[in-house]
Design a protein around this motif. Structure first.
Motif, PDB file in Angstrom:
ATOM      1  N   PRO A   3     -30.566 -12.013  25.717  1.00 54.34           N
ATOM      2  CA  PRO A   3     -30.453 -13.145  26.840  1.00 54.34           C
ATOM      3  C   PRO A   3     -31.056 -14.315  26.780  1.00 54.34           C
ATOM      4  O   PRO A   3     -30.786 -15.556  27.331  1.00 54.34           O
ATOM      5  CB  PRO A   3     -30.494 -12.261  27.917  1.00 54.34           C
ATOM      6  CG  PRO A   3     -31.517 -11.039  27.616  1.00 54.34           C
ATOM      7  CD  PRO A   3     -31.100 -10.723  26.104  1.00 54.34           C
ATOM      8  N   ASP A   4     -32.399 -14.302  26.096  1.00 49.71           N
ATOM      9  CA  ASP A   4     -33.094 -15.625  26.245  1.00 49.71           C
ATOM     10  C   ASP A   4     -32.692 -16.471  25.074  1.00 49.71           C
ATOM     11  O   ASP A   4     -33.241 -17.629  25.100  1.00 49.71           O
ATOM     12  CB  ASP A   4     -34.833 -15.158  25.621  1.00 49.71           C
ATOM     13  CG  ASP A   4     -35.194 -14.306  26.847  1.00 49.71           C
ATOM     14  OD1 ASP A   4     -34.827 -14.041  27.762  1.00 49.71           O
ATOM     15  OD2 ASP A   4     -36.391 -13.663  26.517  1.00 49.71           O
ATOM     16  N   CYS A   5     -31.591 -16.432  24.372  1.00 51.38           N
ATOM     17  CA  CYS A   5     -31.443 -17.270  23.435  1.00 51.38           C
ATOM     18  C   CYS A   5     -30.835 -18.558  24.084  1.00 51.38           C
ATOM     19  O   CYS A   5     -30.922 -19.655  23.512  1.00 51.38           O
ATOM     20  CB  CYS A   5     -30.039 -16.680  22.422  1.00 51.38           C
ATOM     21  SG  CYS A   5     -28.595 -16.513  23.120  1.00 51.38           S
ATOM     22  N   ALA A   6     -30.264 -18.565  25.056  1.00 50.74           N
ATOM     23  CA  ALA A   6     -29.541 -19.591  26.186  1.00 50.74           C
ATOM     24  C   ALA A   6     -30.744 -20.658  26.231  1.00 50.74           C
ATOM     25  O   ALA A   6     -30.409 -21.772  26.309  1.00 50.74           O
ATOM     26  CB  ALA A   6     -28.970 -19.329  27.135  1.00 50.74           C
ATOM     27  N   GLY A   7     -31.953 -20.279  26.182  1.00 51.74           N
ATOM     28  CA  GLY A   7     -33.038 -21.189  26.642  1.00 51.74           C
ATOM     29  C   GLY A   7     -33.461 -22.067  25.406  1.00 51.74           C
ATOM     30  O   GLY A   7     -34.396 -22.778  25.485  1.00 51.74           O
ATOM     31  N   LEU A   8     -32.885 -21.563  24.162  1.00 48.68           N
ATOM     32  CA  LEU A   8     -33.500 -22.358  23.008  1.00 48.68           C
ATOM     33  C   LEU A   8     -32.499 -23.610  22.633  1.00 48.68           C
ATOM     34  O   LEU A   8     -31.357 -23.665  23.281  1.00 48.68           O
ATOM     35  CB  LEU A   8     -33.117 -21.569  21.656  1.00 48.68           C
ATOM     36  CG  LEU A   8     -33.781 -20.237  21.510  1.00 48.68           C
ATOM     37  CD1 LEU A   8     -33.739 -19.534  20.370  1.00 48.68           C
ATOM     38  CD2 LEU A   8     -35.575 -20.597  21.635  1.00 48.68           C
ATOM     39  N   LYS A   9     -33.172 -24.602  22.327  1.00 52.07           N
ATOM     40  CA  LYS A   9     -32.439 -25.843  21.971  1.00 52.07           C
ATOM     41  C   LYS A   9     -32.293 -25.751  20.362  1.00 52.07           C
ATOM     42  O   LYS A   9     -32.883 -25.162  19.684  1.00 52.07           O
ATOM     43  CB  LYS A   9     -33.253 -26.912  22.364  1.00 52.07           C
ATOM     44  CG  LYS A   9     -33.251 -27.345  23.627  1.00 52.07           C
ATOM     45  CD  LYS A   9     -33.257 -28.594  24.109  1.00 52.07           C
ATOM     46  CE  LYS A   9     -33.376 -29.115  25.436  1.00 52.07           C
ATOM     47  NZ  LYS A   9     -34.552 -28.667  26.528  1.00 52.07           N
ATOM     48  N   PHE A  10     -31.402 -26.764  19.713  1.00 48.09           N
ATOM     49  CA  PHE A  10     -31.350 -26.916  18.332  1.00 48.09           C
ATOM     50  C   PHE A  10     -32.822 -26.916  17.618  1.00 48.09           C
ATOM     51  O   PHE A  10     -33.636 -27.792  18.112  1.00 48.09           O
ATOM     52  CB  PHE A  10     -30.420 -28.100  17.859  1.00 48.09           C
ATOM     53  CG  PHE A  10     -30.151 -28.399  16.478  1.00 48.09           C
ATOM     54  CD1 PHE A  10     -29.516 -27.271  15.763  1.00 48.09           C
ATOM     55  CD2 PHE A  10     -30.685 -29.457  15.904  1.00 48.09           C
ATOM     56  CE1 PHE A  10     -29.090 -27.644  14.597  1.00 48.09           C
ATOM     57  CE2 PHE A  10     -30.415 -29.533  14.562  1.00 48.09           C
ATOM     58  CZ  PHE A  10     -29.614 -28.913  13.889  1.00 48.09           C
ATOM     59  N   MET A  11     -32.990 -26.370  16.539  1.00 46.95           N
ATOM     60  CA  MET A  11     -34.119 -26.271  15.845  1.00 46.95           C
ATOM     61  C   MET A  11     -35.405 -25.712  16.662  1.00 46.95           C
ATOM     62  O   MET A  11     -36.458 -26.150  16.620  1.00 46.95           O
ATOM     63  CB  MET A  11     -34.478 -27.460  15.302  1.00 46.95           C
ATOM     64  CG  MET A  11     -33.402 -28.079  14.169  1.00 46.95           C
ATOM     65  SD  MET A  11     -33.028 -26.818  12.987  1.00 46.95           S
ATOM     66  CE  MET A  11     -34.149 -27.147  11.659  1.00 46.95           C
ATOM     67  N   GLU A  12     -34.934 -24.785  17.507  1.00 45.77           N
ATOM     68  CA  GLU A  12     -36.208 -23.872  18.345  1.00 45.77           C
ATOM     69  C   GLU A  12     -36.049 -22.223  17.983  1.00 45.77           C
ATOM     70  O   GLU A  12     -34.815 -22.010  17.778  1.00 45.77           O
ATOM     71  CB  GLU A  12     -36.000 -24.126  19.719  1.00 45.77           C
ATOM     72  CG  GLU A  12     -36.333 -25.463  20.124  1.00 45.77           C
ATOM     73  CD  GLU A  12     -36.784 -25.901  21.817  1.00 45.77           C
ATOM     74  OE1 GLU A  12     -36.787 -26.974  22.060  1.00 45.77           O
ATOM     75  OE2 GLU A  12     -36.072 -25.071  22.534  1.00 45.77           O
ATOM     76  N   SER A  13     -36.925 -21.685  18.134  1.00 45.02           N
ATOM     77  CA  SER A  13     -36.940 -20.405  17.537  1.00 45.02           C
ATOM     78  C   SER A  13     -37.940 -19.559  18.313  1.00 45.02           C
ATOM     79  O   SER A  13     -39.006 -20.100  18.796  1.00 45.02           O
ATOM     80  CB  SER A  13     -37.667 -20.469  16.064  1.00 45.02           C
ATOM     81  OG  SER A  13     -37.568 -19.007  15.574  1.00 45.02           O
ATOM     82  N   ARG A  14     -38.031 -18.435  18.413  1.00 42.26           N
ATOM     83  CA  ARG A  14     -38.478 -17.319  19.385  1.00 42.26           C
ATOM     84  C   ARG A  14     -38.448 -15.973  18.760  1.00 42.26           C
ATOM     85  O   ARG A  14     -37.550 -15.544  18.308  1.00 42.26           O
ATOM     86  CB  ARG A  14     -37.968 -17.107  20.693  1.00 42.26           C
ATOM     87  CG  ARG A  14     -38.239 -18.397  21.630  1.00 42.26           C
ATOM     88  CD  ARG A  14     -39.512 -18.674  22.244  1.00 42.26           C
ATOM     89  NE  ARG A  14     -39.343 -19.741  23.057  1.00 42.26           N
ATOM     90  CZ  ARG A  14     -39.125 -21.043  22.816  1.00 42.26           C
ATOM     91  NH1 ARG A  14     -39.148 -21.461  21.628  1.00 42.26           N
ATOM     92  NH2 ARG A  14     -39.022 -21.973  24.028  1.00 42.26           N
ATOM     93  N   LEU A  15     -39.608 -15.182  18.813  1.00 40.95           N
ATOM     94  CA  LEU A  15     -39.636 -13.789  18.549  1.00 40.95           C
ATOM     95  C   LEU A  15     -39.093 -13.087  19.874  1.00 40.95           C
ATOM     96  O   LEU A  15     -39.302 -13.437  20.875  1.00 40.95           O
ATOM     97  CB  LEU A  15     -40.994 -13.318  18.476  1.00 40.95           C
ATOM     98  CG  LEU A  15     -41.269 -11.797  18.061  1.00 40.95           C
ATOM     99  CD1 LEU A  15     -40.632 -11.640  16.620  1.00 40.95           C
ATOM    100  CD2 LEU A  15     -42.727 -11.685  17.812  1.00 40.95           C
ATOM    101  N   MET A  16     -37.926 -12.297  19.709  1.00 36.18           N
ATOM    102  CA  MET A  16     -37.105 -11.377  20.561  1.00 36.18           C
ATOM    103  C   MET A  16     -37.263 -10.075  20.240  1.00 36.18           C
ATOM    104  O   MET A  16     -37.067  -9.830  19.080  1.00 36.18           O
ATOM    105  CB  MET A  16     -35.919 -12.078  20.983  1.00 36.18           C
ATOM    106  CG  MET A  16     -35.957 -13.494  21.350  1.00 36.18           C
ATOM    107  SD  MET A  16     -34.238 -14.196  21.762  1.00 36.18           S
ATOM    108  CE  MET A  16     -34.710 -15.986  21.986  1.00 36.18           C
ATOM    109  N   LEU A  17     -37.283  -9.357  21.476  1.00 37.20           N
ATOM    110  CA  LEU A  17     -37.228  -7.648  20.913  1.00 37.20           C
ATOM    111  C   LEU A  17     -36.011  -7.254  21.289  1.00 37.20           C
ATOM    112  O   LEU A  17     -35.346  -7.723  22.252  1.00 37.20           O
ATOM    113  CB  LEU A  17     -38.415  -6.926  21.886  1.00 37.20           C
ATOM    114  CG  LEU A  17     -39.965  -7.216  21.492  1.00 37.20           C
ATOM    115  CD1 LEU A  17     -40.895  -6.508  22.460  1.00 37.20           C
ATOM    116  CD2 LEU A  17     -40.073  -6.826  19.993  1.00 37.20           C
ATOM    117  N   LEU A  18     -35.543  -6.374  20.330  1.00 34.08           N
ATOM    118  CA  LEU A  18     -34.138  -5.756  20.918  1.00 34.08           C
ATOM    119  C   LEU A  18     -34.421  -4.198  20.483  1.00 34.08           C
ATOM    120  O   LEU A  18     -34.481  -4.072  19.137  1.00 34.08           O
ATOM    121  CB  LEU A  18     -33.189  -6.193  20.034  1.00 34.08           C
ATOM    122  CG  LEU A  18     -31.702  -5.454  20.315  1.00 34.08           C
ATOM    123  CD1 LEU A  18     -31.081  -6.544  21.588  1.00 34.08           C
ATOM    124  CD2 LEU A  18     -30.721  -5.922  19.143  1.00 34.08           C
ATOM    125  N   GLY A  19     -34.347  -3.410  21.481  1.00 30.19           N
ATOM    126  CA  GLY A  19     -34.363  -2.006  21.159  1.00 30.19           C
ATOM    127  C   GLY A  19     -35.625  -1.645  20.629  1.00 30.19           C
ATOM    128  O   GLY A  19     -35.864  -0.938  19.655  1.00 30.19           O
TER     129      GLY A  19
END
Lengths: 123, 385
Positions: free
Chosen positions: B182-198
């Protein structure tokens, strides 16, 4: 009227001393979406195995070889504007050229439909 | 693309999925990869521009470069790791904001391009002193050897190409990926985050190789196939092969290493001067700086350009470019653009003829075919900035 096939996946439908040439449905499927066909000039002469046309998919260009020796009586100019016909009707509407055969004995070196089907099966 | 060695092909963790979806498998960068699926290149290409395409890019070279002293919650740690990598690339890595990614090039001493790569500064405070780097699959062994030789004792390289790296590209990418990240919508082009999934640590970056909005996601191998299947189950998503990947990137004006970029081409010639930010132009300190700074000042002798054939015949890689009968350049990528419904190409030409609109001839099978220089990209990028 008899249709013959080559190992390079061309077909030739022979009536008397003229033959209609195209690429097979199998070949068209392997190529994928055809986006361009380059045809020879009417009157051009080819020996068996010469590349006489080019067919291009999105990704690559492939030569088309003359199944037998002959001279070009007519080309299917409709393919220039509608190359996708090759995917829709490779062994019908999408014929490439009509050839006047110069040596009908060359036909004996080609496959019939059953032999070609078996040849494709092995690929 | 024929394989000249007899070494067995590697397979990605998504291999079984490629087979299940009817992928036609070919050799690429030492891997067995799908070149197309049953619908074919054209359909896959158009689907990606209209909906969302899923690409297995696990053959590429994701890795982490970390200070030998480890990461720490200190922006100065980023400056330290940036200073190390900046000895190899001409981009401003120090100036990256947390979570920002940047395209750059690995250079040889002559200022030629050894690879193109994306370097990301981690967003997370406790990961400063680390860089997430993705290099080309065919070049990863070379690149990693260069990193290790140049940075021995100062930084530690950890390859991450045992995981799954996939791209989800197209106008539906955000909504599809958002169902599980769900947090991916907060990213702009050429931005990156660590996200947890299960419980799995995933790196989600908003970037790609199609000109469309989209994401690239690195996930651990064991979690990969199940997660990718979730996305493929979405009716908006289809698997896309290397064929459409190539036509999409060509329409988007993006370079393919080994074709449009090579060790004798500089970033200025490649029209990639924009990867060299102001501070690096002022201070230099990267391999081949003398040549590159000179080309920035005086202009390069040749330049990468877009090419639009004016007839239907595509011009493939290696096609000679003539201007008024004189050999003046060469096509480095060429084919057919399904979205444009026309042939497109890129190549290098003498700088004097590089202006969009310049009439040229392409020598296709010995015949001069009219074409003109076109501005890149051929289709406008739809990145979310």
């Amino acid at each position: 009227m008899t249709t013959y096939y080559t190992k390079d996946h061309e077909w030739i439908r022979v009536e008397g001393d003229t033959g209609t040439v195209g690429i097979t449905t199998y070949a068209a499927g392997q190529l994928g979406d055809v986006v361009y066909v380059e045809l020879p000039e009417s009157g051009a002469k080819f020996a068996r195995g010469d590349d006489f046309a080019v067919v291009e998919s999105v990704k690559a260009a492939s030569d088309v070889y003359a199944p037998v020796s002959g001279s070009v009586l007519e080309v299917n100019a409709a393919l220039t504007d509608a190359p996708e016909t090759v995917n829709a009707a490779a062994e019908g509407e999408a014929w490439f050229v009509r050839l006047k055969l110069s040596d009908a004995s060359e036909l004996s070196g080609l496959m019939d439909e059953a032999a070609y089907a078996a040849f494709c099966e092995g690929h | 693309m024929a394989d000249t060695t007899s070494s067995p092909l590697k397979r990605t963790a998504l291999h079984a999925l490629h087979v299940e979806y009817g992928g036609k498998l070919v050799e690429f960068a030492g891997y067995e990869m799908p070149v197309q699926f049953p619908t074919g290149v054209k359909e896959e290409h158009l689907w990606t521009r209209d909906q969302a395409g899923l690409f297995d890019v696990s053959h590429m070279g994701p890795c982490f470069l970390t200070l030998a002293s480890g990461t720490r919650a200190d922006p100065a740690a980023h400056d330290e790791i940036a200073a190390l990598i900046e000895t190899l690339v001409p981009s401003d890595i120090k100036g990256l904001k947390p979570g920002q990614a940047r395209l750059t090039v690995l250079l040889n001493e002559a200022g030629g391009i050894l690879d193109d790569l994306i370097i990301t500064r981690p967003y997370e405070e406790d990961r400063q002193g680390e860089l997430y780097i993705v290099v080309n699959g065919a070049m990863k062994d070379q690149d990693w050897a260069i990193f290790e030789a140049a940075l021995a004792g100062k930084a530690v390289l950890k390859r991450a190409d045992d995981g799954v790296l996939f791209a989800l590209q197209g106008p539906k990418a955000e909504i599809v990926l958002g169902a599980h990240f769900p947090d991916c919508a907060g990213l702009k082009f050429m931005e990156s985050r660590l996200m947890l999934l299960g419980g799995a640590r995933c790196i989600v970056s908003r970037c790609g190789y199609t000109g469309e909005d989209g994401f690239e996601v690195l996930i651990p191998a064991d979690a990969g196939p199940a997660l990718v299947r979730l996305f493929l189950d979405d009716p908006c998503v289809r698997p896309i092969g290397l064929g459409a990947r190539d036509s999409l990137r060509l329409e988007a004006g993006l370079c393919l290493y080994g074709h449009d970029l090579s060790p004798d081409v500089s970033p200025v010639e490649a029209d990639l001067a924009w990867v060299i930010q102001k501070r690096r132009r002022e201070t230099g300190g990267f391999p081949g700086a003398a040549r590159i700074l000179r080309e920035l000042k005086d202009g390069p002798a040749r330049k990468r350009v877009g090419i639009r054939p004016l007839e239907r015949a595509p011009a493939r890689e290696g096609t000679e470019i003539h201007v008024d009968g004189v050999a003046s350049g060469v096509v480095t990528s060429g084919g057919f653009g399904p979205s444009l419904d026309a042939p497109v190409a890129m190549g290098y030409i003498d700088a004097a003829f590089a202006l969009p609109g310049t009439k040229i001839d392409l020598m296709v099978r010995g015949k001069a075919r009219p074409a003109e220089i076109a501005s890149l990209p051929f289709i406008p990028a739809r990145y979310k900035r």
